[in-house]
Design a protein around this motif. Sequence first.
Motif, short mmCIF file in Angstrom:
data_model
loop_
_atom_site.label_atom_id
_atom_site.label_comp_id
_atom_site.label_asym_id
_atom_site.label_seq_id
_atom_site.Cartn_x
_atom_site.Cartn_y
_atom_site.Cartn_z
N MET A 1 20.98 75.42 62.26
CA MET A 1 21.88 75.23 61.14
C MET A 1 21.56 73.88 60.50
O MET A 1 21.45 72.87 61.18
N LYS A 2 21.43 73.87 59.22
CA LYS A 2 21.10 72.67 58.49
C LYS A 2 22.37 72.00 58.00
O LYS A 2 23.22 72.65 57.39
N THR A 3 22.53 70.71 58.28
CA THR A 3 23.69 69.99 57.79
C THR A 3 23.30 69.27 56.51
O THR A 3 22.24 68.67 56.43
N SER A 4 24.16 69.32 55.54
CA SER A 4 23.87 68.62 54.30
C SER A 4 24.48 67.23 54.36
O SER A 4 25.40 66.97 55.11
N SER A 5 23.93 66.35 53.58
CA SER A 5 24.44 64.99 53.56
C SER A 5 24.70 64.55 52.14
O SER A 5 24.31 65.21 51.18
N GLN A 6 25.38 63.43 52.04
CA GLN A 6 25.67 62.84 50.75
C GLN A 6 25.50 61.34 50.89
O GLN A 6 25.29 60.83 51.98
N ILE A 7 25.60 60.63 49.80
CA ILE A 7 25.43 59.19 49.80
C ILE A 7 26.78 58.51 50.01
O ILE A 7 27.80 58.94 49.47
N CYS A 8 26.79 57.44 50.79
CA CYS A 8 27.98 56.65 51.06
C CYS A 8 28.61 56.20 49.74
O CYS A 8 27.92 55.76 48.82
N ALA A 9 29.93 56.29 49.65
CA ALA A 9 30.64 55.94 48.41
C ALA A 9 30.77 54.43 48.22
O ALA A 9 31.10 53.98 47.12
N ALA A 10 30.50 53.66 49.26
CA ALA A 10 30.59 52.21 49.12
C ALA A 10 29.50 51.73 48.17
O ALA A 10 28.34 52.15 48.27
N ASP A 11 29.88 50.86 47.26
CA ASP A 11 28.94 50.37 46.25
C ASP A 11 27.71 49.73 46.89
O ASP A 11 27.83 48.97 47.84
N SER A 12 26.58 50.05 46.39
CA SER A 12 25.27 49.52 46.77
C SER A 12 24.91 49.73 48.24
O SER A 12 24.06 49.05 48.76
N CYS A 13 25.54 50.67 48.91
CA CYS A 13 25.18 50.95 50.30
C CYS A 13 23.96 51.87 50.31
O CYS A 13 22.93 51.52 50.86
N GLY A 14 24.10 53.05 49.76
CA GLY A 14 22.99 53.98 49.67
C GLY A 14 22.67 54.74 50.94
O GLY A 14 21.74 55.54 50.96
N GLN B 1 27.49 62.31 56.43
CA GLN B 1 27.69 63.75 56.47
C GLN B 1 28.56 64.20 55.30
O GLN B 1 29.43 63.47 54.84
N ARG B 2 28.29 65.40 54.86
CA ARG B 2 29.09 65.98 53.78
C ARG B 2 30.55 66.02 54.23
O ARG B 2 30.85 66.37 55.35
N GLY B 3 31.44 65.63 53.35
CA GLY B 3 32.86 65.59 53.68
C GLY B 3 33.34 64.23 54.13
O GLY B 3 34.53 64.01 54.27
N GLN B 4 32.41 63.30 54.36
CA GLN B 4 32.79 61.94 54.72
C GLN B 4 32.67 61.06 53.49
O GLN B 4 31.71 61.17 52.73
N LEU B 5 33.62 60.17 53.33
CA LEU B 5 33.62 59.29 52.18
C LEU B 5 32.52 58.24 52.28
O LEU B 5 31.84 57.94 51.31
N MET B 6 32.37 57.67 53.48
CA MET B 6 31.41 56.58 53.67
C MET B 6 30.66 56.75 54.98
O MET B 6 31.08 57.51 55.85
N CYS B 7 29.58 55.98 55.10
CA CYS B 7 28.87 55.91 56.37
C CYS B 7 29.74 55.14 57.38
O CYS B 7 30.69 54.46 56.98
N LYS B 8 29.43 55.25 58.66
CA LYS B 8 30.26 54.61 59.69
C LYS B 8 30.40 53.10 59.51
O LYS B 8 31.51 52.58 59.59
N PRO B 9 29.32 52.35 59.28
CA PRO B 9 29.49 50.90 59.14
C PRO B 9 30.42 50.52 57.98
O PRO B 9 31.26 49.64 58.13
N CYS B 10 30.29 51.19 56.86
CA CYS B 10 31.15 50.89 55.71
C CYS B 10 32.58 51.32 56.00
O CYS B 10 33.53 50.59 55.69
N TRP B 11 32.76 52.51 56.58
CA TRP B 11 34.09 53.02 56.86
C TRP B 11 34.86 52.09 57.79
O TRP B 11 36.02 51.79 57.58
#
Length: 74
Positions: A1-14, A18-28
Amino acid sequence: MKTSSQICAADSCGAACQRGQLMCKPCWYSVPGALRKAVNMTWRTYRAEPDLPQLKAYRVARDAAIAAAREARP
C-alpha cells in the motif's frame, strides 16, 4: 500500500509529512501543547459538524499553530 504525503504547513519548512497531518513532527512539537490540543479539538468538532462557524474556529487555531511554529524556528 502506498502512503501519500504532503508538505509541512509550517512556513519555510518544506519537510514531507503524512497526508492528514498539518505539520511534520519537529514543527508540530514546537507548537505549545495547548495550541496543539486546540487544533485537534476544533478539527474533530468541524469533522463531526461541518458548518462555517466550526470551520472558522479550526482555521483560527490552525493559523495560530502555524505562526507558533514559525516563531519557534531558529
